[in-house]
Motif scaffolding. Structure first.
Motif, PDB file in Angstrom:
ATOM      1  N   ARG A 152     -66.552  96.558  92.948  1.00 24.45           N
ATOM      2  CA  ARG A 152     -67.992  96.269  92.835  1.00 24.45           C
ATOM      3  C   ARG A 152     -68.272  95.261  91.728  1.00 24.45           C
ATOM      4  O   ARG A 152     -69.178  94.432  91.839  1.00 24.45           O
ATOM      5  CB  ARG A 152     -68.763  97.564  92.591  1.00 24.45           C
ATOM      6  CG  ARG A 152     -68.842  98.456  93.822  1.00 24.45           C
ATOM      7  CD  ARG A 152     -69.547  99.748  93.543  1.00 24.45           C
ATOM      8  NE  ARG A 152     -69.486 100.648  94.684  1.00 24.45           N
ATOM      9  CZ  ARG A 152     -69.858 101.914  94.661  1.00 24.45           C
ATOM     10  NH1 ARG A 152     -70.311 102.449  93.527  1.00 24.45           N
ATOM     11  NH2 ARG A 152     -69.777 102.674  95.741  1.00 24.45           N
ATOM     12  N   VAL A 153     -67.490  95.350  90.646  1.00 22.29           N
ATOM     13  CA  VAL A 153     -67.633  94.351  89.571  1.00 22.29           C
ATOM     14  C   VAL A 153     -67.309  92.965  90.116  1.00 22.29           C
ATOM     15  O   VAL A 153     -68.044  91.996  89.879  1.00 22.29           O
ATOM     16  CB  VAL A 153     -66.709  94.682  88.379  1.00 22.29           C
ATOM     17  CG1 VAL A 153     -66.681  93.519  87.379  1.00 22.29           C
ATOM     18  CG2 VAL A 153     -67.169  95.944  87.670  1.00 22.29           C
ATOM     19  N   GLN A 155     -67.418  91.934  93.228  1.00 23.86           N
ATOM     20  CA  GLN A 155     -68.460  91.522  94.181  1.00 23.86           C
ATOM     21  C   GLN A 155     -69.709  91.044  93.438  1.00 23.86           C
ATOM     22  O   GLN A 155     -70.307  90.017  93.796  1.00 23.86           O
ATOM     23  CB  GLN A 155     -68.803  92.687  95.106  1.00 23.86           C
ATOM     24  CG  GLN A 155     -67.709  93.022  96.117  1.00 23.86           C
ATOM     25  CD  GLN A 155     -67.891  94.380  96.766  1.00 23.86           C
ATOM     26  OE1 GLN A 155     -68.908  95.057  96.555  1.00 23.86           O
ATOM     27  NE2 GLN A 155     -66.909  94.793  97.567  1.00 23.86           N
ATOM     28  N   SER A 156     -70.105  91.796  92.409  1.00 24.22           N
ATOM     29  CA  SER A 156     -71.284  91.406  91.610  1.00 24.22           C
ATOM     30  C   SER A 156     -71.038  90.090  90.896  1.00 24.22           C
ATOM     31  O   SER A 156     -71.953  89.269  90.740  1.00 24.22           O
ATOM     32  CB  SER A 156     -71.609  92.501  90.585  1.00 24.22           C
ATOM     33  OG  SER A 156     -71.903  93.714  91.222  1.00 24.22           O
ATOM     34  N   GLU A 159     -71.651  87.237  93.142  1.00 24.71           N
ATOM     35  CA  GLU A 159     -73.094  87.011  93.282  1.00 24.71           C
ATOM     36  C   GLU A 159     -73.659  86.289  92.071  1.00 24.71           C
ATOM     37  O   GLU A 159     -74.529  85.430  92.201  1.00 24.71           O
ATOM     38  CB  GLU A 159     -73.810  88.354  93.469  1.00 24.71           C
ATOM     39  CG  GLU A 159     -73.455  89.074  94.762  1.00 24.71           C
ATOM     40  CD  GLU A 159     -74.004  90.498  94.796  1.00 24.71           C
ATOM     41  OE1 GLU A 159     -74.853  90.821  93.938  1.00 24.71           O
ATOM     42  OE2 GLU A 159     -73.573  91.270  95.663  1.00 24.71           O
ATOM     43  N   CYS A 160     -73.171  86.633  90.879  1.00 26.74           N
ATOM     44  CA  CYS A 160     -73.692  86.029  89.643  1.00 26.74           C
ATOM     45  C   CYS A 160     -73.229  84.590  89.448  1.00 26.74           C
ATOM     46  O   CYS A 160     -73.973  83.758  88.937  1.00 26.74           O
ATOM     47  CB  CYS A 160     -73.255  86.842  88.425  1.00 26.74           C
ATOM     48  SG  CYS A 160     -74.010  88.459  88.287  1.00 26.74           S
ATOM     49  N   ARG A 213     -73.143  99.984  84.741  1.00 27.22           N
ATOM     50  CA  ARG A 213     -73.196  99.621  86.152  1.00 27.22           C
ATOM     51  C   ARG A 213     -72.397  98.327  86.372  1.00 27.22           C
ATOM     52  O   ARG A 213     -72.390  97.451  85.512  1.00 27.22           O
ATOM     53  CB  ARG A 213     -74.646  99.431  86.596  1.00 27.22           C
ATOM     54  CG  ARG A 213     -75.438 100.707  86.643  1.00 27.22           C
ATOM     55  CD  ARG A 213     -76.808 100.536  87.266  1.00 27.22           C
ATOM     56  NE  ARG A 213     -77.631  99.584  86.523  1.00 27.22           N
ATOM     57  CZ  ARG A 213     -78.041  98.417  87.003  1.00 27.22           C
ATOM     58  NH1 ARG A 213     -77.689  98.042  88.217  1.00 27.22           N
ATOM     59  NH2 ARG A 213     -78.777  97.615  86.274  1.00 27.22           N
ATOM     60  N   PRO A 214     -71.737  98.213  87.531  1.00 25.33           N
ATOM     61  CA  PRO A 214     -70.919  97.019  87.809  1.00 25.33           C
ATOM     62  C   PRO A 214     -71.685  95.710  87.641  1.00 25.33           C
ATOM     63  O   PRO A 214     -71.137  94.733  87.125  1.00 25.33           O
ATOM     64  CB  PRO A 214     -70.486  97.231  89.257  1.00 25.33           C
ATOM     65  CG  PRO A 214     -70.455  98.710  89.416  1.00 25.33           C
ATOM     66  CD  PRO A 214     -71.599  99.219  88.598  1.00 25.33           C
ATOM     67  N   MET A 215     -72.953  95.676  88.057  1.00 24.99           N
ATOM     68  CA  MET A 215     -73.746  94.451  87.924  1.00 24.99           C
ATOM     69  C   MET A 215     -73.912  94.066  86.461  1.00 24.99           C
ATOM     70  O   MET A 215     -73.864  92.881  86.105  1.00 24.99           O
ATOM     71  CB  MET A 215     -75.115  94.633  88.591  1.00 24.99           C
ATOM     72  CG  MET A 215     -76.044  93.435  88.445  1.00 24.99           C
ATOM     73  SD  MET A 215     -75.312  91.862  89.017  1.00 24.99           S
ATOM     74  CE  MET A 215     -75.529  92.032  90.784  1.00 24.99           C
ATOM     75  N   CYS A 216     -74.096  95.058  85.573  1.00 23.93           N
ATOM     76  CA  CYS A 216     -74.256  94.773  84.141  1.00 23.93           C
ATOM     77  C   CYS A 216     -72.959  94.193  83.567  1.00 23.93           C
ATOM     78  O   CYS A 216     -72.983  93.282  82.733  1.00 23.93           O
ATOM     79  CB  CYS A 216     -74.641  96.035  83.385  1.00 23.93           C
ATOM     80  SG  CYS A 216     -76.257  96.685  83.847  1.00 23.93           S
ATOM     81  N   ALA A 218     -70.731  92.482  85.264  1.00 20.86           N
ATOM     82  CA  ALA A 218     -70.639  91.119  85.806  1.00 20.86           C
ATOM     83  C   ALA A 218     -71.527  90.165  85.013  1.00 20.86           C
ATOM     84  O   ALA A 218     -71.145  89.013  84.746  1.00 20.86           O
ATOM     85  CB  ALA A 218     -71.034  91.116  87.278  1.00 20.86           C
ATOM     86  N   GLN A 219     -72.698  90.633  84.596  1.00 18.40           N
ATOM     87  CA  GLN A 219     -73.601  89.789  83.801  1.00 18.40           C
ATOM     88  C   GLN A 219     -73.012  89.502  82.422  1.00 18.40           C
ATOM     89  O   GLN A 219     -73.154  88.403  81.885  1.00 18.40           O
ATOM     90  CB  GLN A 219     -74.964  90.468  83.689  1.00 18.40           C
ATOM     91  CG  GLN A 219     -75.743  90.455  85.000  1.00 18.40           C
ATOM     92  CD  GLN A 219     -76.982  91.329  84.974  1.00 18.40           C
ATOM     93  OE1 GLN A 219     -77.170  92.140  84.072  1.00 18.40           O
ATOM     94  NE2 GLN A 219     -77.851  91.167  85.969  1.00 18.40           N
TER      95      GLN A 219
END
Length: 251
Positions: A152-153, A155-156, A159-160, A213-216, A218-219
């Motif tokens: 998920r990291v 994948q995110s 996206e980033c 969270r994986p999105m965080c 990735a950011q």
């Protein structure tokens, strides 16, 4: 470094220290055949021990290993011996990568990260399952590429940044990834930053029972990359490289 002093004596270098040595420790015969006496100082006995280690590099008092003359670096390479260069060397030590991320990449390349599976093999009383998801043994391959959290990291991160990283054989991908020098540098830095941040999350989960969270994550990786790109000297980049950087989603 002591070998440099040995070499100075061997070639009778014109220096005050060598003159002092000749005055206080008369050679009497060839320096290579001479031996320290029982009343020699500990420093002088150390010089003789080093001389014995380096003796094979001398012929008739001349250092044969390096035609241009003795250097500590050249002597070190000679003592270490020839070793094949690993293919991932230019990836892990790329100067686009932050130093702490390079060290992380070096450990990863040697499969030396202390995952649960590794700790278990050391005889430690730990659960061998992945601490992030607990569905398989926590090996390096699983932790970074097969674990649902890491996937998920990745994948995110796509996206980033708009850059897709492979989910297996990541070092091999970096080695054989074509492109301009700047493109390769950014991708190498992105890979090493990802390995570092996922490893950090695993440690936080283990020691603090917290997990972002994986999105965080990735950011955070994207922010690392922004900083690295801003720090670079753009005057050395070609127009194509600058255009490519300008097209990245996170810039």
């Amino acid at each position: 470094m002591v070998g440099r002093l040995v070499n100075w004596v061997a070639v009778n270098k014109e220096s005050l220290w060598v003159k002092w040595v000749n005055a206080n420790y008369p050679m009497g015969r060839d320096w290579q055949e001479n031996a320290a006496t029982s009343n020699s100082s500990c420093v002088w006995r150390r010089n003789y021990r080093v001389k014995q280690v380096l003796a094979a590099g001398y012929t008739q008092g001349i250092w044969q290993v390096q035609p241009s003359g003795y250097t500590p670096a050249g002597c070190y390479e000679w003592l270490r011996g020839t070793r094949p260069k690993v293919e991932w060397s230019n990836v892990v030590w790329d100067n686009w990568i932050m130093p702490k991320h390079r060290f992380m990449g070096w450990l990863f390349a040697h499969n030396s990260l202390h995952t649960n599976s590794t700790l278990l093999s050391f005889g430690m009383d730990v659960d061998g399952l992945c601490i992030l998801y607990g569905l398989a043994d926590e090996t390096q391959q699983h932790l970074f590429f097969a674990c649902a959290y890491s996937r998920r990291v990745l994948q995110s991160l796509t996206e980033c940044t708009g850059l897709k990283l492979p989910e297996v054989d990541i070092l091999h991908w970096c080695v054989h990834n074509p492109g301009l020098k700047t493109q390769r540098g950014v991708k190498n830095a992105l890979v090493m930053s990802t390995l570092y941040q996922v490893w950090q999350q695993m440690n936080k989960c283990r020691h603090e029972q917290v997990l972002m969270r994986p999105m965080c994550v990735a950011q955070m990786i994207s922010e690392d990359m922004k900083k690295r790109i801003k720090e670079r000297d753009k005057s050395r980049m070609t127009t194509h490289e600058l255009d490519w950087l300008g097209g990245l989603k996170f810039i």
